[in-house]
Design a protein around this motif. Structure first.
Motif, mmCIF file in Angstrom:
data_model
loop_
_atom_site.group_PDB
_atom_site.id
_atom_site.type_symbol
_atom_site.label_atom_id
_atom_site.label_comp_id
_atom_site.label_asym_id
_atom_site.label_seq_id
_atom_site.Cartn_x
_atom_site.Cartn_y
_atom_site.Cartn_z
ATOM 1 N N TYR A 177 -5.651 16.813 -15.633
ATOM 2 C CA TYR A 177 -6.803 16.907 -14.457
ATOM 3 C C TYR A 177 -6.975 15.529 -13.964
ATOM 4 O O TYR A 177 -6.986 15.253 -12.699
ATOM 5 C CB TYR A 177 -7.894 17.628 -14.835
ATOM 6 N N LEU A 178 -7.288 14.894 -15.016
ATOM 7 C CA LEU A 178 -7.742 13.411 -14.473
ATOM 8 C C LEU A 178 -6.640 12.613 -13.943
ATOM 9 O O LEU A 178 -6.666 12.013 -12.608
ATOM 10 C CB LEU A 178 -8.293 12.390 -15.679
ATOM 11 N N ALA A 179 -5.433 12.761 -14.356
ATOM 12 C CA ALA A 179 -4.060 12.040 -13.940
ATOM 13 C C ALA A 179 -3.963 12.492 -12.480
ATOM 14 O O ALA A 179 -3.606 11.660 -11.692
ATOM 15 C CB ALA A 179 -3.041 12.269 -14.785
ATOM 16 N N ARG A 205 0.709 -1.234 -0.121
ATOM 17 C CA ARG A 205 0.220 -0.025 -0.283
ATOM 18 C C ARG A 205 0.721 1.402 0.053
ATOM 19 O O ARG A 205 0.742 2.160 -0.885
ATOM 20 C CB ARG A 205 -0.893 0.180 1.134
ATOM 21 N N LEU A 206 1.942 1.360 0.829
ATOM 22 C CA LEU A 206 2.765 2.548 0.982
ATOM 23 C C LEU A 206 3.470 2.568 -0.429
ATOM 24 O O LEU A 206 3.898 3.787 -0.754
ATOM 25 C CB LEU A 206 3.609 2.549 2.162
ATOM 26 N N ALA A 207 4.174 1.361 -0.970
ATOM 27 C CA ALA A 207 4.801 1.672 -2.008
ATOM 28 C C ALA A 207 4.058 2.191 -3.374
ATOM 29 O O ALA A 207 4.320 3.232 -3.935
ATOM 30 C CB ALA A 207 5.159 0.313 -2.487
ATOM 31 N N MET A 208 3.047 1.915 -3.364
ATOM 32 C CA MET A 208 2.128 2.170 -4.595
ATOM 33 C C MET A 208 1.485 3.640 -4.215
ATOM 34 O O MET A 208 1.462 4.363 -4.929
ATOM 35 C CB MET A 208 1.039 1.441 -4.760
ATOM 36 N N ALA A 209 1.270 4.032 -2.853
ATOM 37 C CA ALA A 209 0.814 5.231 -2.666
ATOM 38 C C ALA A 209 1.968 6.389 -3.131
ATOM 39 O O ALA A 209 1.649 7.544 -3.562
ATOM 40 C CB ALA A 209 0.350 5.352 -1.166
ATOM 41 N N THR A 210 3.078 5.732 -2.671
ATOM 42 C CA THR A 210 4.298 6.894 -2.928
ATOM 43 C C THR A 210 4.650 7.069 -4.280
ATOM 44 O O THR A 210 4.678 8.212 -4.595
ATOM 45 C CB THR A 210 5.605 5.990 -2.167
ATOM 46 N N ILE A 217 -6.420 11.199 -9.992
ATOM 47 C CA ILE A 217 -6.107 10.053 -9.439
ATOM 48 C C ILE A 217 -5.206 9.922 -8.458
ATOM 49 O O ILE A 217 -5.100 9.287 -7.577
ATOM 50 C CB ILE A 217 -5.986 9.191 -10.634
ATOM 51 N N GLU A 218 -4.059 10.651 -9.240
ATOM 52 C CA GLU A 218 -2.591 10.530 -8.191
ATOM 53 C C GLU A 218 -2.920 11.201 -6.689
ATOM 54 O O GLU A 218 -1.833 10.880 -6.131
ATOM 55 C CB GLU A 218 -1.761 10.946 -9.052
ATOM 56 N N LEU A 219 -3.871 12.025 -6.677
ATOM 57 C CA LEU A 219 -3.844 12.693 -5.195
ATOM 58 C C LEU A 219 -4.806 11.927 -4.282
ATOM 59 O O LEU A 219 -4.717 11.895 -3.288
ATOM 60 C CB LEU A 219 -4.421 14.137 -5.408
#
Length: 156
Positions: free
Chosen positions: A78-80, A37-42, A83-85
């Motif tokens: 904006y979509l990217a 979870r942390l790796a992908m969140a980062t 999603i990334e936020l």
């Protein structure tokens, strides 16, 4: 039969290896899910921060380099960033983990197919981590687990 194959000199090594495997197999999934979870969140959070540091540069990248089909560059940017936020926060909290992982997996596929196909070694690592989260969820240290316990009547 194993006694015939394995010499007595290696018996201690086999026993040690077997014991180590036993310990590894006893690690709860919850503790394996946390670094996933942390790796992908980062990864996704850092990408958002890079785009937000210079929005004009981000739009230029979507216009000139990324060229996602169908979507106008501004909308794609904006979509990217949206999603990334959002998805990293969801993963860290363990809230809506499976839907967040599915969205991230979809975005990873789009990046791989349309933007950076040569980066498949990185993308396959992301996909592997996201597939585990999609299949197994966030583990017990998550809001998802608390909600599930409450819904099943086990949260007392």
């Amino acid at each position: 039969m194993n006694d015939q194959i394995i010499s007595p000199k290696c018996g201690w090594a086999v026993a040690l290896f077997t014991r180590a495997l036993g310990w590894l197999e006893c690690i709860p999934y919850t503790f394996l899910a946390i670094p996933l979870r942390l790796a992908m969140a980062t990864v996704f959070w850092n990408s958002a921060m890079t785009k937000l540091a210079s929005w004009d540069t981000a739009i230029a990248l979507f216009t000139d380099e990324y060229r996602v089909p169908i979507l106008p560059p501004e909308l794609a940017a904006y979509l990217a960033v949206s999603i990334e936020l959002t998805t990293p926060i969801l993963l860290v909290l363990g809230l809506a983990t499976r839907p967040a992982a599915a969205v991230m997996l979809g975005m990873t596929a789009i990046i791989e197919v349309f933007v950076y196909p040569q980066a498949w070694p990185t993308h396959i690592q992301w996909a592997a981590m996201l597939l585990v989260l999609l299949a197994r969820g966030p583990g017990k240290l998550s809001i998802d687990w608390l909600i599930r316990q409450r819904m099943l009547g086990n949260g007392r």
